[in-house]
Motif scaffolding. Sequence first.
Motif, PDB file in Angstrom:
ATOM      1  N   ARG A  10       0.836  -1.202   0.000  1.00 20.15           N
ATOM      2  CA  ARG A  10       0.000   0.000   0.000  1.00 20.15           C
ATOM      3  C   ARG A  10       0.878   1.262   0.000  1.00 20.15           C
ATOM      4  O   ARG A  10       0.571   2.243  -0.661  1.00 20.15           O
ATOM      5  CB  ARG A  10      -0.890  -0.047   1.248  1.00 20.15           C
ATOM      6  N   GLN A  11       1.993   1.204   0.746  1.00 19.83           N
ATOM      7  CA  GLN A  11       2.906   2.353   0.811  1.00 19.83           C
ATOM      8  C   GLN A  11       3.536   2.634  -0.552  1.00 19.83           C
ATOM      9  O   GLN A  11       3.654   3.779  -0.961  1.00 19.83           O
ATOM     10  CB  GLN A  11       4.001   2.117   1.848  1.00 19.83           C
ATOM     11  N   GLU A  12       3.930   1.579  -1.251  1.00 20.65           N
ATOM     12  CA  GLU A  12       4.540   1.763  -2.571  1.00 20.65           C
ATOM     13  C   GLU A  12       3.514   2.312  -3.556  1.00 20.65           C
ATOM     14  O   GLU A  12       3.839   3.155  -4.393  1.00 20.65           O
ATOM     15  CB  GLU A  12       5.138   0.455  -3.075  1.00 20.65           C
ATOM     16  N   LEU A  13       2.274   1.852  -3.445  1.00 21.90           N
ATOM     17  CA  LEU A  13       1.212   2.354  -4.315  1.00 21.90           C
ATOM     18  C   LEU A  13       0.957   3.840  -4.039  1.00 21.90           C
ATOM     19  O   LEU A  13       0.818   4.638  -4.964  1.00 21.90           O
ATOM     20  CB  LEU A  13      -0.067   1.541  -4.103  1.00 21.90           C
ATOM     21  N   LEU A  14       0.941   4.195  -2.767  1.00 22.27           N
ATOM     22  CA  LEU A  14       0.756   5.599  -2.369  1.00 22.27           C
ATOM     23  C   LEU A  14       1.893   6.457  -2.933  1.00 22.27           C
ATOM     24  O   LEU A  14       1.660   7.535  -3.493  1.00 22.27           O
ATOM     25  CB  LEU A  14       0.703   5.702  -0.839  1.00 22.27           C
ATOM     26  N   ALA A  15       3.123   5.988  -2.805  1.00 20.79           N
ATOM     27  CA  ALA A  15       4.286   6.726  -3.310  1.00 20.79           C
ATOM     28  C   ALA A  15       4.175   6.920  -4.820  1.00 20.79           C
ATOM     29  O   ALA A  15       4.431   8.010  -5.339  1.00 20.79           O
ATOM     30  CB  ALA A  15       5.577   5.988  -2.961  1.00 20.79           C
ATOM     31  N   LEU A  16       3.768   5.879  -5.513  1.00 21.13           N
ATOM     32  CA  LEU A  16       3.609   5.956  -6.962  1.00 21.13           C
ATOM     33  C   LEU A  16       2.503   6.952  -7.325  1.00 21.13           C
ATOM     34  O   LEU A  16       2.662   7.767  -8.237  1.00 21.13           O
ATOM     35  CB  LEU A  16       3.296   4.569  -7.525  1.00 21.13           C
ATOM     36  N   ASP A  17       1.396   6.914  -6.597  1.00 21.95           N
ATOM     37  CA  ASP A  17       0.297   7.867  -6.816  1.00 21.95           C
ATOM     38  C   ASP A  17       0.796   9.307  -6.672  1.00 21.95           C
ATOM     39  O   ASP A  17       0.487  10.167  -7.484  1.00 21.95           O
ATOM     40  CB  ASP A  17      -0.840   7.647  -5.803  1.00 21.95           C
ATOM     41  N   MET A  18       1.552   9.548  -5.604  1.00 22.52           N
ATOM     42  CA  MET A  18       2.069  10.906  -5.367  1.00 22.52           C
ATOM     43  C   MET A  18       3.003  11.332  -6.495  1.00 22.52           C
ATOM     44  O   MET A  18       2.871  12.436  -7.039  1.00 22.52           O
ATOM     45  CB  MET A  18       2.800  10.982  -4.019  1.00 22.52           C
ATOM     46  N   ALA A  19       3.954  10.470  -6.839  1.00 24.02           N
ATOM     47  CA  ALA A  19       4.940  10.798  -7.883  1.00 24.02           C
ATOM     48  C   ALA A  19       4.248  11.097  -9.211  1.00 24.02           C
ATOM     49  O   ALA A  19       4.592  12.068  -9.894  1.00 24.02           O
ATOM     50  CB  ALA A  19       5.938   9.652  -8.031  1.00 24.02           C
ATOM     51  N   GLU A  20       3.265  10.274  -9.566  1.00 28.87           N
ATOM     52  CA  GLU A  20       2.575  10.472 -10.846  1.00 28.87           C
ATOM     53  C   GLU A  20       1.698  11.726 -10.809  1.00 28.87           C
ATOM     54  O   GLU A  20       1.683  12.503 -11.758  1.00 28.87           O
ATOM     55  CB  GLU A  20       1.755   9.229 -11.205  1.00 28.87           C
ATOM     56  N   ALA A  21       0.976  11.923  -9.703  1.00 25.88           N
ATOM     57  CA  ALA A  21       0.083  13.077  -9.588  1.00 25.88           C
ATOM     58  C   ALA A  21       0.867  14.385  -9.633  1.00 25.88           C
ATOM     59  O   ALA A  21       0.375  15.396 -10.135  1.00 25.88           O
ATOM     60  CB  ALA A  21      -0.732  12.985  -8.302  1.00 25.88           C
ATOM     61  N   LEU A  22       2.090  14.363  -9.116  1.00 20.20           N
ATOM     62  CA  LEU A  22       2.913  15.568  -9.056  1.00 20.20           C
ATOM     63  C   LEU A  22       3.861  15.676 -10.253  1.00 20.20           C
ATOM     64  O   LEU A  22       4.691  16.572 -10.316  1.00 20.20           O
ATOM     65  CB  LEU A  22       3.709  15.598  -7.746  1.00 20.20           C
ATOM     66  N   ASN A  23       3.735  14.724 -11.176  1.00 24.89           N
ATOM     67  CA  ASN A  23       4.584  14.714 -12.364  1.00 24.89           C
ATOM     68  C   ASN A  23       6.062  14.731 -11.960  1.00 24.89           C
ATOM     69  O   ASN A  23       6.864  15.514 -12.480  1.00 24.89           O
ATOM     70  CB  ASN A  23       4.238  15.908 -13.265  1.00 24.89           C
ATOM     71  N   ASP A  24       6.397  13.896 -10.997  1.00 21.57           N
ATOM     72  CA  ASP A  24       7.744  13.904 -10.410  1.00 21.57           C
ATOM     73  C   ASP A  24       8.206  12.474 -10.137  1.00 21.57           C
ATOM     74  O   ASP A  24       8.657  12.148  -9.051  1.00 21.57           O
ATOM     75  CB  ASP A  24       7.693  14.724  -9.106  1.00 21.57           C
TER      76      ASP A  24
END
Length: 83
Positions: A10-24
Amino acid sequence: ALRGFRPRSRQELLALDMAEALNDTGSLRLYLSYARKYPESLLRRVLGEVKEIPDEKIKKSRAALFNHIIKQYAKEAINNHRD
């Protein structure tokens, strides 16, 4: 940075969500550290706030703004524990 990255928790999915949402996606490691350190509810709330801000109000980038807000939160949390 993301080629072949498959979230396994779940943590890795959250990190991926953040990175993609922030284009980073280049900073995925940073977001993984946030996902391990802070509650998901906080991270998703801040992410939502940052995504709502109009482009013309953003000085550097959404990612920079997100990082700034999270650091402010961390500072406040530390100060609140001292009381």
